[in-house]
Each structure stands twice: as C-alpha cells, then as structure tokens.
Design a protein around this motif. Structure first.
Motif, PDB file in Angstrom:
ATOM      1  N   HIS A  46       0.744  -1.009  -0.089  1.00 20.50           N
ATOM      2  CA  HIS A  46       0.033   0.070  -0.013  1.00 20.50           C
ATOM      3  C   HIS A  46       0.793   1.334  -0.230  1.00 20.50           C
ATOM      4  O   HIS A  46       0.646   2.208   0.678  1.00 20.50           O
ATOM      5  CB  HIS A  46      -0.987   0.113   1.304  1.00 20.50           C
ATOM      6  N   GLY A  47       1.811   1.248  -0.698  1.00 22.41           N
ATOM      7  CA  GLY A  47       2.738   2.331  -1.004  1.00 22.41           C
ATOM      8  C   GLY A  47       3.716   2.764   0.037  1.00 22.41           C
ATOM      9  O   GLY A  47       4.325   3.690   0.121  1.00 22.41           O
ATOM     10  N   SER A  48       4.018   1.713   0.705  1.00 22.76           N
ATOM     11  CA  SER A  48       5.117   1.973   1.849  1.00 22.76           C
ATOM     12  C   SER A  48       5.972   0.730   2.088  1.00 22.76           C
ATOM     13  O   SER A  48       5.530  -0.363   1.717  1.00 22.76           O
ATOM     14  CB  SER A  48       4.389   2.583   3.304  1.00 22.76           C
ATOM     15  N   ILE A  49       6.762   0.618   3.190  1.00 23.64           N
ATOM     16  CA  ILE A  49       7.411  -0.734   3.655  1.00 23.64           C
ATOM     17  C   ILE A  49       6.397  -1.220   4.481  1.00 23.64           C
ATOM     18  O   ILE A  49       5.390  -0.747   5.183  1.00 23.64           O
ATOM     19  CB  ILE A  49       8.682  -0.019   4.566  1.00 23.64           C
ATOM     20  N   THR A  50       6.800  -2.621   4.619  1.00 18.75           N
ATOM     21  CA  THR A  50       5.591  -3.497   5.459  1.00 18.75           C
ATOM     22  C   THR A  50       5.908  -3.029   7.154  1.00 18.75           C
ATOM     23  O   THR A  50       6.865  -2.617   7.349  1.00 18.75           O
ATOM     24  CB  THR A  50       5.970  -5.011   5.212  1.00 18.75           C
ATOM     25  N   GLY A  51       4.865  -3.503   7.742  1.00 18.72           N
ATOM     26  CA  GLY A  51       4.817  -3.509   9.189  1.00 18.72           C
ATOM     27  C   GLY A  51       5.985  -4.204   9.725  1.00 18.72           C
ATOM     28  O   GLY A  51       6.711  -3.972  10.785  1.00 18.72           O
ATOM     29  N   LEU A  52       6.240  -5.366   9.036  1.00 21.84           N
ATOM     30  CA  LEU A  52       7.114  -6.414   9.455  1.00 21.84           C
ATOM     31  C   LEU A  52       8.343  -5.962   9.534  1.00 21.84           C
ATOM     32  O   LEU A  52       9.301  -5.930  10.568  1.00 21.84           O
ATOM     33  CB  LEU A  52       6.836  -7.761   8.694  1.00 21.84           C
ATOM     34  N   ILE A  53       8.610  -5.275   8.334  1.00 19.69           N
ATOM     35  CA  ILE A  53      10.397  -4.733   8.357  1.00 19.69           C
ATOM     36  C   ILE A  53      10.232  -3.463   9.238  1.00 19.69           C
ATOM     37  O   ILE A  53      11.391  -3.190   9.699  1.00 19.69           O
ATOM     38  CB  ILE A  53      10.365  -4.353   7.051  1.00 19.69           C
ATOM     39  N   LYS A  54       9.330  -2.570   9.196  1.00 16.78           N
ATOM     40  CA  LYS A  54       9.284  -1.478  10.388  1.00 16.78           C
ATOM     41  C   LYS A  54       9.634  -1.875  11.698  1.00 16.78           C
ATOM     42  O   LYS A  54      10.453  -1.108  12.321  1.00 16.78           O
ATOM     43  CB  LYS A  54       8.114  -0.626  10.125  1.00 16.78           C
ATOM     44  N   GLY A  91       8.536   3.811  -6.121  1.00 17.95           N
ATOM     45  CA  GLY A  91       9.220   5.162  -5.690  1.00 17.95           C
ATOM     46  C   GLY A  91       9.145   5.645  -4.387  1.00 17.95           C
ATOM     47  O   GLY A  91       9.988   5.909  -3.603  1.00 17.95           O
ATOM     48  N   ALA A  92       7.677   5.421  -3.993  1.00 17.00           N
ATOM     49  CA  ALA A  92       7.337   5.906  -2.709  1.00 17.00           C
ATOM     50  C   ALA A  92       7.919   5.043  -1.438  1.00 17.00           C
ATOM     51  O   ALA A  92       8.279   5.693  -0.449  1.00 17.00           O
ATOM     52  CB  ALA A  92       5.572   6.143  -2.489  1.00 17.00           C
ATOM     53  N   THR A  93       7.844   3.898  -1.722  1.00 15.81           N
ATOM     54  CA  THR A  93       8.360   2.852  -0.635  1.00 15.81           C
ATOM     55  C   THR A  93       9.778   2.941  -0.516  1.00 15.81           C
ATOM     56  O   THR A  93      10.366   3.132   0.485  1.00 15.81           O
ATOM     57  CB  THR A  93       8.048   1.384  -1.207  1.00 15.81           C
ATOM     58  N   LEU A  94      10.495   3.128  -1.763  1.00 16.45           N
ATOM     59  CA  LEU A  94      11.847   3.306  -1.745  1.00 16.45           C
ATOM     60  C   LEU A  94      12.455   4.663  -0.815  1.00 16.45           C
ATOM     61  O   LEU A  94      13.528   4.637  -0.092  1.00 16.45           O
ATOM     62  CB  LEU A  94      12.421   3.360  -2.987  1.00 16.45           C
ATOM     63  N   ALA A  95      11.668   5.600  -1.043  1.00 14.88           N
ATOM     64  CA  ALA A  95      11.753   6.986  -0.379  1.00 14.88           C
ATOM     65  C   ALA A  95      11.759   6.839   0.825  1.00 14.88           C
ATOM     66  O   ALA A  95      12.380   7.303   1.776  1.00 14.88           O
ATOM     67  CB  ALA A  95      11.110   8.068  -1.139  1.00 14.88           C
ATOM     68  N   THR A  96      10.653   6.127   1.346  1.00 13.12           N
ATOM     69  CA  THR A  96      10.196   5.982   2.772  1.00 13.12           C
ATOM     70  C   THR A  96      11.412   5.083   3.510  1.00 13.12           C
ATOM     71  O   THR A  96      11.927   5.441   4.598  1.00 13.12           O
ATOM     72  CB  THR A  96       9.276   5.085   2.873  1.00 13.12           C
ATOM     73  N   LEU A  97      11.835   4.095   2.771  1.00 14.88           N
ATOM     74  CA  LEU A  97      13.003   3.263   3.442  1.00 14.88           C
ATOM     75  C   LEU A  97      14.206   3.918   3.558  1.00 14.88           C
ATOM     76  O   LEU A  97      14.878   3.934   4.543  1.00 14.88           O
ATOM     77  CB  LEU A  97      13.307   1.947   2.474  1.00 14.88           C
ATOM     78  N   VAL A 123      16.410   5.112   6.983  1.00 12.18           N
ATOM     79  CA  VAL A 123      17.944   4.804   6.970  1.00 12.18           C
ATOM     80  C   VAL A 123      18.598   6.192   7.452  1.00 12.18           C
ATOM     81  O   VAL A 123      19.580   5.942   8.486  1.00 12.18           O
ATOM     82  CB  VAL A 123      18.366   4.156   5.862  1.00 12.18           C
ATOM     83  N   HIS A 124      18.419   7.065   6.956  1.00  8.61           N
ATOM     84  CA  HIS A 124      18.941   8.608   7.306  1.00  8.61           C
ATOM     85  C   HIS A 124      18.423   8.898   8.832  1.00  8.61           C
ATOM     86  O   HIS A 124      19.430   9.202   9.791  1.00  8.61           O
ATOM     87  CB  HIS A 124      18.228   9.409   6.523  1.00  8.61           C
ATOM     88  N   ALA A 125      17.350   8.640   9.163  1.00  9.49           N
ATOM     89  CA  ALA A 125      16.821   8.907  10.488  1.00  9.49           C
ATOM     90  C   ALA A 125      17.694   7.932  11.498  1.00  9.49           C
ATOM     91  O   ALA A 125      17.911   8.327  12.676  1.00  9.49           O
ATOM     92  CB  ALA A 125      15.349   8.575  10.900  1.00  9.49           C
ATOM     93  N   LEU A 126      17.910   6.665  11.098  1.00  8.97           N
ATOM     94  CA  LEU A 126      18.795   5.837  11.776  1.00  8.97           C
ATOM     95  C   LEU A 126      20.278   6.219  11.784  1.00  8.97           C
ATOM     96  O   LEU A 126      21.187   5.345  12.333  1.00  8.97           O
ATOM     97  CB  LEU A 126      18.615   4.291  11.512  1.00  8.97           C
ATOM     98  N   ARG A 127      20.716   7.078  11.172  1.00 10.52           N
ATOM     99  CA  ARG A 127      21.867   7.690  10.736  1.00 10.52           C
ATOM    100  C   ARG A 127      22.930   6.621  10.014  1.00 10.52           C
ATOM    101  O   ARG A 127      24.135   6.926  10.085  1.00 10.52           O
ATOM    102  CB  ARG A 127      22.691   7.829  12.462  1.00 10.52           C
ATOM    103  N   GLY A 128      22.148   5.862   9.368  1.00  9.58           N
ATOM    104  CA  GLY A 128      23.026   4.722   8.666  1.00  9.58           C
ATOM    105  C   GLY A 128      23.164   5.772   7.126  1.00  9.58           C
ATOM    106  O   GLY A 128      22.705   6.741   6.896  1.00  9.58           O
ATOM    107  N   TRP A 129      24.160   5.206   6.223  1.00 14.50           N
ATOM    108  CA  TRP A 129      24.468   5.783   5.152  1.00 14.50           C
ATOM    109  C   TRP A 129      23.727   5.005   3.882  1.00 14.50           C
ATOM    110  O   TRP A 129      24.397   3.904   3.308  1.00 14.50           O
ATOM    111  CB  TRP A 129      25.891   5.595   4.728  1.00 14.50           C
TER     112      TRP A 129
END
Length: 223
Positions: free
Chosen positions: A84-92, A127-133, A137-143
């Motif tokens: 539904h346009g985003s990453i799954t609840g399982l992965i989040k 595109g929307a899902t990739l942008a969310t993911l 990653v940015h929020a978690l300070r990853g590169w």
C-alpha cells in the motif's frame, strides 16, 4: 589494513518463506560473500517479533539475536515488499528494534552503509516505498548506498530456486552488494588508521574533521 572480512547483515522478506524480497536479499548476500564478506540473514520466521515496546526490557530470542547481530555489523541490506505504498509493518517493526542500540558508541546504524531493495507487484508504489525506506535509514544515521534496487515482482525475475533470470535485476542486486561491501571496507580502513594514530604508530593525527578524514582515506583506498 587488517584484512578482516566485513560482516554484512540482511533484514527482509515476509513471514512467507521464499518471498521475492527474501530471494533478492539472499542474492545480494551471496554476492557479498563472493567479495569476501561474512553475512547473516534475518528473514521469514526470524522476523516474527512482538511489536517493539521501548518500555519492555525483555526481548524474545529472535529480537535479541537480531539486535546483537546488528551491533556487530559493518553493513546492512534491507529488502521489503511494497504494501500500500510503503514498507511493510514487519520490516518497520524489525527496524524499530534498533532503538536498543541508542546508547552504543555507534548509535543505531551509524557508520554503516545500508543497501535498499524494494519489491512490488507493479511499478506504481516502488518510488514512494524506496523513498520511505531511505528516509528511515537516514533517521537511523545509516549511510544509504547511492544505488538501490527496485524489482517488479509481477515479472517473476527470480525463480523459486533463487536464480535471477533478468540480467537488469541481477545487475541491480550486484550493485547494492558491491557498494555495501566496498563502503564497509573503506570504513574499516578508516577505523584501523584512527586506531593506529591513537596508539602512536604513525605519528600524530591530522587536525581534520572525521568526515574530511574519511573522504581522504576513501580516496586513498580507491587509488
């Protein structure tokens, strides 16, 4: 440089074993192993964890294993279907457990390259899902690696046996693996050099910022 092999951790898939996203993740980790990396995957039932609760100190064996493994990781690859346009609840939910790393010297995913893979049964939500993911990653300070893989699952590019039959998809997955492993090696080179400076083995450290010094060592490594 010490020659230690980088440790790459994969998180992805669904609760259904052998999903397209899990198969894609396994191909990336296989390529990382070909490059000399050590790997570990968390997929399927390994992601079946309670909803993350920061007030609950107890952790299931699955959650504790994933957190400890991420703590030791030099790089991470995350593969998610698009729901539904985003990453799954399982992965989040799995990524929410990185909150247990908040007090570490390397907070959350800091200092680690993170490769992203998105699978969708059609192109509209990719595109929307990739942008969310990547934002997570940015929020978690990853590169986030410069290149990410997006896969149209409707075209069935990966067989049930795990063989990629689409050359373009195979190339995407190889790019993700190569960028994660290469960055992990450069980061280790940087940390080894910093340790040598602290031990006084190669003279006093230069007075440059960590970021600038990492760029210098990256260029040195690539040459």
């Amino acid at each position: 440089m010490t020659g230690r092999s980088p440790f790459i951790v994969g998180i992805g898939g669904t609760l259904r074993p052998g999903s397209t996203s899990e198969r894609a993740l396994r191909l990336v980790l296989a390529r990382a192993e070909q490059m000399g990396a050590r790997t570990r995957i968390f997929a399927g039932s390994a992601l079946k964890m309670p909803a993350y609760d920061p007030a609950e100190a107890a952790r299931t064996p699955e959650a504790a294993a994933m957190v400890e493994t991420l703590r030791a990781a030099d790089g991470v690859v995350i593969a998610t279907p698009s729901y539904h346009g985003s990453i799954t609840g399982l992965i989040k939910n799995a990524l929410d457990y990185t909150e247990d790393l908040r007090s570490d010297r390397r907070v959350y995913l800091a200092g680690r390259a993170v490769g992203s893979i998105v699978c969708a049964d059609g192109v509209q939500a990719m595109g929307a899902t990739l942008a969310t993911l990547r934002a997570i990653v940015h929020a978690l300070r990853g590169w986030p690696t410069p290149f990410s893989a997006v896969i149209n699952s409707a075209l069935r590019p990966i067989s049930l046996e795990g063989e990629c039959t689409d050359p373009q998809v195979a190339q995407q997955l190889a790019f993700v693996a190569e960028q994660v492993v290469e960055f992990a090696r450069m980061r280790r080179h940087y940390e080894d050099r910093q340790a040598e400076h602290e031990l006084g083995g190669v003279g006093p450290p230069k007075r440059s910022s960590d970021g600038a010094r990492l760029i210098e060592l990256t260029l040195e490594f690539m040459n």
